[in-house]
Motif scaffolding. Structure first.
Motif, PDB file in Angstrom:
ATOM      1  N   TYR A 153      56.716  45.426  33.975  1.00 46.56           N
ATOM      2  CA  TYR A 153      57.029  45.600  32.559  1.00 46.56           C
ATOM      3  C   TYR A 153      58.551  45.596  32.420  1.00 46.56           C
ATOM      4  O   TYR A 153      59.232  46.409  33.044  1.00 46.56           O
ATOM      5  N   HIS A 154      59.061  44.676  31.629  1.00 43.28           N
ATOM      6  CA  HIS A 154      60.523  44.526  31.550  1.00 43.28           C
ATOM      7  C   HIS A 154      61.102  45.151  30.282  1.00 43.28           C
ATOM      8  O   HIS A 154      62.216  45.643  30.288  1.00 43.28           O
ATOM      9  N   ALA A 155      60.370  45.083  29.187  1.00 42.20           N
ATOM     10  CA  ALA A 155      60.901  45.642  27.930  1.00 42.20           C
ATOM     11  C   ALA A 155      59.722  46.050  27.052  1.00 42.20           C
ATOM     12  O   ALA A 155      58.600  45.564  27.226  1.00 42.20           O
ATOM     13  N   ALA A 156      59.997  46.930  26.106  1.00 39.12           N
ATOM     14  CA  ALA A 156      58.924  47.411  25.228  1.00 39.12           C
ATOM     15  C   ALA A 156      58.592  46.367  24.160  1.00 39.12           C
ATOM     16  O   ALA A 156      59.463  45.624  23.720  1.00 39.12           O
ATOM     17  N   ALA A 157      57.314  46.350  23.776  1.00 43.23           N
ATOM     18  CA  ALA A 157      56.898  45.523  22.631  1.00 43.23           C
ATOM     19  C   ALA A 157      56.252  46.457  21.612  1.00 43.23           C
ATOM     20  O   ALA A 157      55.744  47.530  21.976  1.00 43.23           O
ATOM     21  N   TYR A 158      56.282  46.070  20.347  1.00 37.86           N
ATOM     22  CA  TYR A 158      55.882  46.968  19.257  1.00 37.86           C
ATOM     23  C   TYR A 158      54.863  46.283  18.343  1.00 37.86           C
ATOM     24  O   TYR A 158      54.760  45.048  18.331  1.00 37.86           O
ATOM     25  N   PRO A 159      54.146  47.085  17.527  1.00 41.54           N
ATOM     26  CA  PRO A 159      53.170  46.480  16.612  1.00 41.54           C
ATOM     27  C   PRO A 159      53.834  45.395  15.761  1.00 41.54           C
ATOM     28  O   PRO A 159      54.944  45.582  15.273  1.00 41.54           O
ATOM     29  N   GLY A 160      53.154  44.282  15.643  1.00 42.43           N
ATOM     30  CA  GLY A 160      53.682  43.170  14.838  1.00 42.43           C
ATOM     31  C   GLY A 160      54.454  42.169  15.663  1.00 42.43           C
ATOM     32  O   GLY A 160      54.647  41.021  15.227  1.00 42.43           O
ATOM     33  N   ASP A 161      54.916  42.552  16.866  1.00 43.23           N
ATOM     34  CA  ASP A 161      55.610  41.578  17.712  1.00 43.23           C
ATOM     35  C   ASP A 161      54.650  40.439  18.047  1.00 43.23           C
ATOM     36  O   ASP A 161      53.466  40.678  18.335  1.00 43.23           O
ATOM     37  N   VAL A 162      55.177  39.224  18.050  1.00 46.00           N
ATOM     38  CA  VAL A 162      54.365  38.089  18.514  1.00 46.00           C
ATOM     39  C   VAL A 162      54.851  37.745  19.921  1.00 46.00           C
ATOM     40  O   VAL A 162      56.035  37.477  20.123  1.00 46.00           O
ATOM     41  N   LEU A 163      53.941  37.818  20.867  1.00 45.80           N
ATOM     42  CA  LEU A 163      54.317  37.532  22.260  1.00 45.80           C
ATOM     43  C   LEU A 163      53.892  36.110  22.634  1.00 45.80           C
ATOM     44  O   LEU A 163      52.820  35.646  22.254  1.00 45.80           O
ATOM     45  N   ARG A 164      54.776  35.478  23.393  1.00 42.23           N
ATOM     46  CA  ARG A 164      54.495  34.107  23.860  1.00 42.23           C
ATOM     47  C   ARG A 164      54.116  34.174  25.335  1.00 42.23           C
ATOM     48  O   ARG A 164      54.906  34.604  26.168  1.00 42.23           O
ATOM     49  N   PHE A 165      52.880  33.800  25.632  1.00 42.04           N
ATOM     50  CA  PHE A 165      52.391  33.860  27.010  1.00 42.04           C
ATOM     51  C   PHE A 165      52.408  32.458  27.621  1.00 42.04           C
ATOM     52  O   PHE A 165      51.874  31.518  27.043  1.00 42.04           O
ATOM     53  N   GLU A 166      53.022  32.380  28.803  1.00 41.05           N
ATOM     54  CA  GLU A 166      52.982  31.114  29.547  1.00 41.05           C
ATOM     55  C   GLU A 166      52.289  31.390  30.863  1.00 41.05           C
ATOM     56  O   GLU A 166      52.528  32.438  31.478  1.00 41.05           O
ATOM     57  N   ARG A 207      58.876  37.929  23.971  1.00 39.16           N
ATOM     58  CA  ARG A 207      58.761  38.139  22.529  1.00 39.16           C
ATOM     59  C   ARG A 207      59.313  36.893  21.849  1.00 39.16           C
ATOM     60  O   ARG A 207      60.388  36.399  22.202  1.00 39.16           O
ATOM     61  N   SER A 208      58.562  36.383  20.852  1.00 33.30           N
ATOM     62  CA  SER A 208      58.956  35.117  20.228  1.00 33.30           C
ATOM     63  C   SER A 208      60.269  35.220  19.471  1.00 33.30           C
ATOM     64  O   SER A 208      61.062  34.288  19.488  1.00 33.30           O
ATOM     65  N   THR A 209      60.485  36.335  18.800  1.00 32.88           N
ATOM     66  CA  THR A 209      61.645  36.370  17.896  1.00 32.88           C
ATOM     67  C   THR A 209      62.979  36.318  18.632  1.00 32.88           C
ATOM     68  O   THR A 209      63.894  35.633  18.212  1.00 32.88           O
ATOM     69  N   ASP A 210      63.117  37.054  19.743  1.00 28.46           N
ATOM     70  CA  ASP A 210      64.419  37.066  20.422  1.00 28.46           C
ATOM     71  C   ASP A 210      64.327  36.553  21.850  1.00 28.46           C
ATOM     72  O   ASP A 210      65.305  36.580  22.592  1.00 28.46           O
ATOM     73  N   ASP A 211      63.128  36.054  22.228  1.00 33.66           N
ATOM     74  CA  ASP A 211      62.920  35.479  23.558  1.00 33.66           C
ATOM     75  C   ASP A 211      63.067  36.524  24.673  1.00 33.66           C
ATOM     76  O   ASP A 211      63.246  36.162  25.834  1.00 33.66           O
ATOM     77  N   ALA A 212      63.032  37.795  24.333  1.00 34.21           N
ATOM     78  CA  ALA A 212      63.181  38.831  25.372  1.00 34.21           C
ATOM     79  C   ALA A 212      61.991  38.768  26.328  1.00 34.21           C
ATOM     80  O   ALA A 212      60.850  38.595  25.903  1.00 34.21           O
ATOM     81  N   LEU A 213      62.299  38.939  27.618  1.00 32.94           N
ATOM     82  CA  LEU A 213      61.241  38.972  28.627  1.00 32.94           C
ATOM     83  C   LEU A 213      60.551  40.325  28.541  1.00 32.94           C
ATOM     84  O   LEU A 213      61.179  41.367  28.711  1.00 32.94           O
ATOM     85  N   ILE A 214      59.245  40.341  28.260  1.00 27.63           N
ATOM     86  CA  ILE A 214      58.523  41.609  28.081  1.00 27.63           C
ATOM     87  C   ILE A 214      57.776  41.993  29.356  1.00 27.63           C
ATOM     88  O   ILE A 214      57.842  43.124  29.793  1.00 27.63           O
ATOM     89  N   ALA A 215      57.054  41.055  29.942  1.00 30.77           N
ATOM     90  CA  ALA A 215      56.306  41.390  31.163  1.00 30.77           C
ATOM     91  C   ALA A 215      55.995  40.137  31.951  1.00 30.77           C
ATOM     92  O   ALA A 215      55.882  39.042  31.393  1.00 30.77           O
TER      93      ALA A 215
END
Ligand code: MLT
Length: 400
Positions: A61-74, A93-101
Motif C-alpha cells: 500500500y503506497h498511499a491512501a485512497a478515499y471515497p469517490g476516488d477513481v482508481l486505474r488498475f493495470e 488514482r486517476s486524478t493525480d496519477d498517484a501510485l496507491i497500491a
C-alpha cells in the motif's frame, strides 16, 4: 484494451475515510474480472475446466485512497508456468496519477476435484497479446545513441516529447489512455534511461534523434506533442521535417529564445549540476515547475517529480541547458504554421512559461486553440493528468 477504472465507495473505507486494506483485495479481483469480461469472457475458466486458485498474495500500500476516488488498475501476466501463473496489478488514482497500491498474485489452476491442470491456452494468449499491445520500454539505437522508448498501441503515430529535466513518464496517463493511436514516448538523450553522452547536445540533435526513431518505428507522419523543452524540440523538428507533422500540441512551452539573463541562469544551473549534482538542481527547480496547488496538496506528485529530476544524469542536465541556451527564436516559425492543426495547453499556475506566453502562441498560429488547465503549474500531464488527456483526446478526435 483500456486500463480498468473503479470507484472507491464509502462502505469500503475505515472510520478515517481511508480505503480499507482488505477491500483492496476485492478491487484487485474486480479489476481482473473486468479484464476477462472485456476479453475471453468471465466463463473462460469454467469453459476450460481450469479454475485459478490463489496460492500467494503480496500487496504493498503506497498511499491512501478515499471515497469517490477513481482508481486505474493495470494488470499484467509476469510469469506463466504449466499450471500456475503470476499476475502483477498496479492501482493509480486517476486524478493525480498517484501510485496507491501494487500487488502480485500467484495462481495455480485446479480442476473441479482440486488437481493441478494446465493454464488455459485461451487465457494465456489473450494476456500475452495484451502485454505486446501494452508495450515495454524498448532500447533502440538511433543517431549514435541508444534511446529508451515506450511504444504502445496501433494506429496513427503520436510522439510525446518530455521537457527538462524529466523523462517519458510525465506522459504515463496520456500514453495509457489514448487508445487508437500508436503512442511513442522516448526519453531524450541525456535523460531518463537513454544514453547520456558527455557532449553533443543541441535542439538539432534532439530533433534528429527523434526523426531517426520514427524512421526505425516505421512512423512517417506524426502528431507532435511537446512539453516545454519538448516544445523547443518540436519547433526544431518542424523547421526540418514540416511535411511529416500532421498536427501539433504545445504544452507549457514558449517560442522565444533565451534572454541574456536567461542564458546566464542556464550557466548558473550548469555549474550547480557539475558541483552539487542533479539533486541540487531538482531542489532548486521543484518550487518553480509545480503549481501551488500541487506543491501544497499533492505530496505524492511532488515526490515523484523530484525523484525524476534528481535521477537525471549530470551530463544530460548540462547538455540540455546548453542546448536551450543556444536555441533559435521560433516566433517567426509560428506564422508559417497556418493550416497545421494546433492545440496549446497551459497550466493556470505555470510560472516558468505562464499562460500569457501560451496565448501569444495561439494568436500567432492561425487556427490554433487554447486549453488552460486549472490548478496545474508547468507539468499539467502529471499534475492534472485526466484534464490534460481529455484535452488532447478531444483535439485528436477532431483531426481530419
Ligand atoms: C522545461 O520544462 O523543459 C524547462 O523548464 C524549459 C526551460 O527551462 O526553458
Amino acid at each position: 484494451m483500456p486500463p480498468i477504472l473503479l470507484t472507491v465507495y464509502p462502505d469500503e473505507c475505515d472510520a478515517f475515510g481511508h480505503l480499507n486494506q482488505a477491500a483492496f483485495l476485492s478491487l484487485f479481483e474486480r479489476a481482473r474480472w473486468e479484464v476477462l469480461r472485456a476479453g475471453p469472457g468471465m466463463d473462460v475458466f469454467d469453459r476450460t475446466g481450469a479454475w485459478p486458485a490463489v496460492r500467494r498474495t503480496v500487496i504493498e500500500y503506497h498511499a491512501a485512497a478515499y471515497p469517490g476516488d477513481v482508481l486505474r488498475f493495470e494488470q499484467e501476466l509476469t510469469h506463466v508456468g504449466r499450471t500456475s501463473f503470476t499476475m502483477r496489478q498496479v492501482a493509480h488514482r486517476s486524478t493525480d496519477d498517484a501510485l496507491i497500491a501494487t500487488a502480485e498474485f500467484v495462481f495455480v489452476c485446479v480442476s473441479r476435484n482440486g488437481r493441478p491442470v494446465p493454464v488455459p491456452e485461451e487465457f494465456n494468449e489473450f494476456m500475452a497479446a495484451r502485454r505486446r499491445h501494452r508495450g515495454e520500454l524498448q532500447r533502440l539505437a538511433v543517431n549514435g545513441v541508444t534511446l529508451a522508448v515506450e511504444v504502445r498501441g496501433d494506429g496513427p503515430a503520436a510522439l510525446f516529447i518530455h521537457g527538462y529535466p524529466f523523462d517519458h513518464t510525465i506522459w504515463t496517463h496520456q500514453v495509457a489512455a489514448l487508445e487508437g493511436w500508436c503512442r511513442i514516448a522516448p526519453d531524450l538523450r541525456g535523460m531518463g534511461q537513454s544514453d547520456a553522452p558527455d557532449l553533443g547536445y543541441s535542439m538539432e540533435t534532439y530533433a534528429a534523434d527523434l526523426a531517426a526513431l520514427l524512421d526505425l518505428l516505421g512512423a512517417r507522419d506524426v502528431v507532435l506533442v511537446g512539453l516545454s523543452m519538448g516544445g523547443y524540440v518540436a519547433f526544431e523538428f518542424l523547421r526540418r521535417w514540416r511535411e511529416r507533422v500532421r498536427a501539433l500540441v504545445l504544452v507549457d512551452t514558449r517560442a522565444e529564445a533565451d534572454t541574456p539573463e536567461g542564458r546566464m541562469a542556464r550557466d548558473t544551473s550548469a555549474a550547480t549540476a557539475r558541483e552539487q549534482g542533479a539533486a541540487a538542481v531538482a531542489d532548486a527547480m521543484l518550487p518553480k515547475v509545480l503549481g501551488a496547488s500541487t506543491l501544497g496538496g499533492v505530496p505524492a506528485t511532488v515526490d515523484r517529480v523530484r525523484t525524476m529530476m534528481a535521477a537525471t544524469p549530470v551530463a544530460g542536465i548540462v547538455g540540455a541547458l546548453g542546448a536551450m541556451r543556444e536555441r533559435a527564436d521560433s516566433t517567426p516559425l509560428l506564422r508559417e504554421l497556418a493550416g497545421l492543426p494546433a492545440l496549446v495547453i497551459v497550466g493556470d499556475e505555470d510560472e516558468v512559461t505562464p499562460p500569457a506566453q501560451a496565448k501569444a502562441m495561439v494568436e500567432a498560429i492561425a487556427g490554433a486553440s487554447l486549453v488552460v488547465i486549472r490548478s496545474a503549474g508547468h507539468l499539467p500531464p502529471v499534475e492534472r493528468p485526466v484534464e490534460t488527456t481529455d484535452a488532447i483526446l478531444a483535439f485528436l478526435a477532431g483531426l481530419p
